[in-house]
Design an enzyme around this catalytic site. Structure first.
Site, PDB file in Angstrom:
ATOM      1  N   CYS A   1       0.830  -1.156   0.024  1.00  0.00           N
ATOM      2  CA  CYS A   1       0.106   0.207  -0.217  1.00  0.00           C
ATOM      3  C   CYS A   1       0.927   1.333   0.048  1.00  0.00           C
ATOM      4  O   CYS A   1       1.442   1.438  -0.851  1.00  0.00           O
ATOM      5  CB  CYS A   1      -1.190   0.061   1.169  1.00  0.00           C
ATOM      6  SG  CYS A   1      -2.448   1.202   1.083  1.00  0.00           S
TER       7      CYS A   1
ATOM      8  N   HIS B   1      -3.777  -5.090   0.107  1.00  0.00           N
ATOM      9  CA  HIS B   1      -3.273  -5.699   1.540  1.00  0.00           C
ATOM     10  C   HIS B   1      -3.426  -7.251   1.739  1.00  0.00           C
ATOM     11  O   HIS B   1      -4.226  -7.704   2.240  1.00  0.00           O
ATOM     12  CB  HIS B   1      -3.988  -5.062   2.679  1.00  0.00           C
ATOM     13  CG  HIS B   1      -3.810  -3.414   2.660  1.00  0.00           C
ATOM     14  ND1 HIS B   1      -2.812  -3.054   3.590  1.00  0.00           N
ATOM     15  CD2 HIS B   1      -4.566  -2.515   2.135  1.00  0.00           C
ATOM     16  CE1 HIS B   1      -3.087  -1.591   3.702  1.00  0.00           C
ATOM     17  NE2 HIS B   1      -3.900  -1.360   2.782  1.00  0.00           N
TER      18      HIS B   1
ATOM     19  N   GLU C   1      -2.170  -8.798   3.781  1.00  0.00           N
ATOM     20  CA  GLU C   1      -2.393  -9.462   5.414  1.00  0.00           C
ATOM     21  C   GLU C   1      -3.890  -9.208   5.761  1.00  0.00           C
ATOM     22  O   GLU C   1      -4.294  -9.821   6.729  1.00  0.00           O
ATOM     23  CB  GLU C   1      -1.602  -8.418   6.207  1.00  0.00           C
ATOM     24  CG  GLU C   1      -2.075  -6.959   6.634  1.00  0.00           C
ATOM     25  CD  GLU C   1      -1.740  -5.823   5.244  1.00  0.00           C
ATOM     26  OE1 GLU C   1      -1.373  -6.412   4.360  1.00  0.00           O
ATOM     27  OE2 GLU C   1      -2.062  -4.870   5.577  1.00  0.00           O
TER      28      GLU C   1
END
Lengths: 213, 259
Positions: A79, A183, A185
């Site tokens: 990001c 993202h 994660e």
């Protein structure tokens, strides 16, 4: 040692937890000396480009990161951490690291029904293969939250695209550097698989991958 | 193209899962960490925890729940309930929450939205609004009024005006919760949701009233919501997250179908 660079840019522990889930024990640090010792680096971040660059510079992290890149250490930008790898960002009119030639631009959408930020799950389409994207299948969606997107000057830097009114680059790379706009994660299984691929990547590219346009 | 999102809301009281009907008569229905994991594995797109703990050590209990969930659930996690300060917001973020929902405290002190946006970023601040249908009046020209304290206190504030003010102050997303529809299982308040979704340029999450899969399809198309929030539909095993997403997908709503 895998290092997550801390420069006051948001929720680093979610990245750390996702790394732990794929067996990558990562340390969080804001020290340039720790970056110099790392054998794998994750450069995450949410927030604004201007304050992020100032924070990096204040700690000497900008230089440490460039040195690590030159030394061949695998680096993953996520990001804002990815956006900072380009040369310039429209956000706060910021000069950024310049690992990848190009600019970060704000979405300018014609359709008033489309919201900014681009927030939610969207399909990531591969432009060409990369070891970090090895497990991504057609139709796989990742989680995005952003109002700015990367526009690399060289087509060869673009590894994947997504579409939000128009098509934009959402994964880019050069040598041992790789970055995603989305993202991993926060992207469930497919995101964890991407992190696992990064954990296994030695930072090199086969000649076919490197030279593919 | 961006997918619509299925969001499940888990009301947590004293570290246990509870589901409210019209905001009264809550009863325990299980362990929030286990439920979160179950929904994650079944394709849920996002999770919201709403803390309805009344006790004084509520914050510690909730932080503990959030930590445990964040260790095993890798989708966006949003937490609301009793957030009054930037410190509350940053503590929850550190524990693993992606987004923070503010509600009553923001109505009473709107600057809270701007302060949280400054501290954790606009995109992570969700303004949750509890809304009651009323007769149109000078104070509530849209015909919808903001209520707080779990629906008990009417504020004499127009819901449309508050949504626009919340966006201006830096909220990154709106939860539109209809008190009239909440717990009825008779469908979302479509008119309200569409009115607000058309008025703001931030994503709108429809909440309150979901009982059948067609309610979700309706609010995500006709209601123009970006996301549909469900609770009892999935908590009691009547429907599954994957089943709801499959239904929506078959009915032409763009959903994330591989996980």
């Amino acid at each position: 040692m895998t290092l997550i660079i801390d420069y006051d840019a948001g929720n680093l522990r979610s990245v750390q937890r996702a790394c732990a889930e794929v067996g990558l024990n990562a340390r969080i640090s804001n020290e340039a000396s720790a970056v110099a010792r790392a054998d794998r680096i994750i450069f995450p971040g949410v927030g604004a480009a201007g304050s992020a660059m100032r924070s990096l510079q204040a700690n000497g992290l900008d230089k440490a990161l460039l040195d690590a890149f030159k030394a061949g250490v695998p680096v993953l930008g996520i990001c804002l951490g990815m956006q900072i790898s380009l040369s310039h960002s429209e956000e706060n009119d910021t000069t950024t690291l310049g690992l990848i030639d190009g600019e970060v631009r704000r979405f300018r959408l014609d359709d008033p029904a489309l919201k900014i930020p681009h927030m939610g799950w969207n399909e990531v389409r591969l432009v060409k293969p990369h070891p970090v994207l090895a497990k991504v299948q057609p139709g796989d969606e990742f989680y995005f939250v952003h109002a700015y997107y990367p526009a690399p000057a060289e087509r060869s830097a673009v590894y994947a695209q997504a579409t939000y009114e128009s098509t934009f680059c959402c994964a880019l790379g050069r040598d041992n550097y790789f970055g995603t706009q989305f993202h991993p994660e926060k992207s469930g299984r497919v995101g964890l698989e991407l992190l696992a691929c990064f954990a296994a990547w030695d930072g090199t590219l086969s000649p076919e991958v490197r030279d593919a346009q | 193209m961006l997918s619509k999102r299925l969001i499940a809301c888990l009301d947590v009281r004293d570290g246990k899962l509870a589901k409210s009907v019209k905001f009264v008569d809550t009863k325990d229905i299980g362990d929030p960490v286990e439920k979160a994991r179950e929904y994650y594995d079944d394709g849920l797109d996002e999770l919201v925890f709403y803390d309805i703990t009344a006790s004084s050590d509520r914050r510690r209990i909730m932080l503990d729940v959030v930590e445990k969930v964040a260790e095993q659930v890798f989708i966006p996690l949003s937490v609301g309930g009793g957030i009054r300060t930037v410190q509350d917001a940053t503590d929850l973020r550190l524990a693993g929450a992606e987004k923070i929902n503010v509600n009553s405290a923001a109505v009473q002190r709107p600057a809270l939205i701007a302060e949280c946006a400054e501290a954790i970023g606009n995109q992570n601040v969700v303004l949750s609004m509890d809304i009651l249908r009323v007769d149109k009046s000078e104070t509530c020209p849209s015909g919808y009024e903001i209520v707080i304290n779990g629906g008990r206190t009417r504020m004499g504030m127009d819901a449309l005006a508050w949504a626009l003010e919340g966006e201006r102050l830096g909220a990154g997303e709106l939860v539109v919760n209809s008190i009239d529809a909440d717990g009825t299982r008779e469908g979302y308040e479509i008119n309200l949701t569409r009115m607000l979704a058309e008025a703001v340029r931030i994503p709108v999450i429809a909440s309150g009233g979901a009982g059948r899969p067609e309610h979700l399809a309706q609010v995500l198309t006709e209601g123009k919501a970006d996301a549909a929030l469900v609770a009892s539909m999935v908590h009691y095993g009547d429907y599954t997250c994957s089943g709801l997403k499959g239904y929506l997908h078959e009915h032409g709503v763009k959903m994330r179908m591989s996980w």
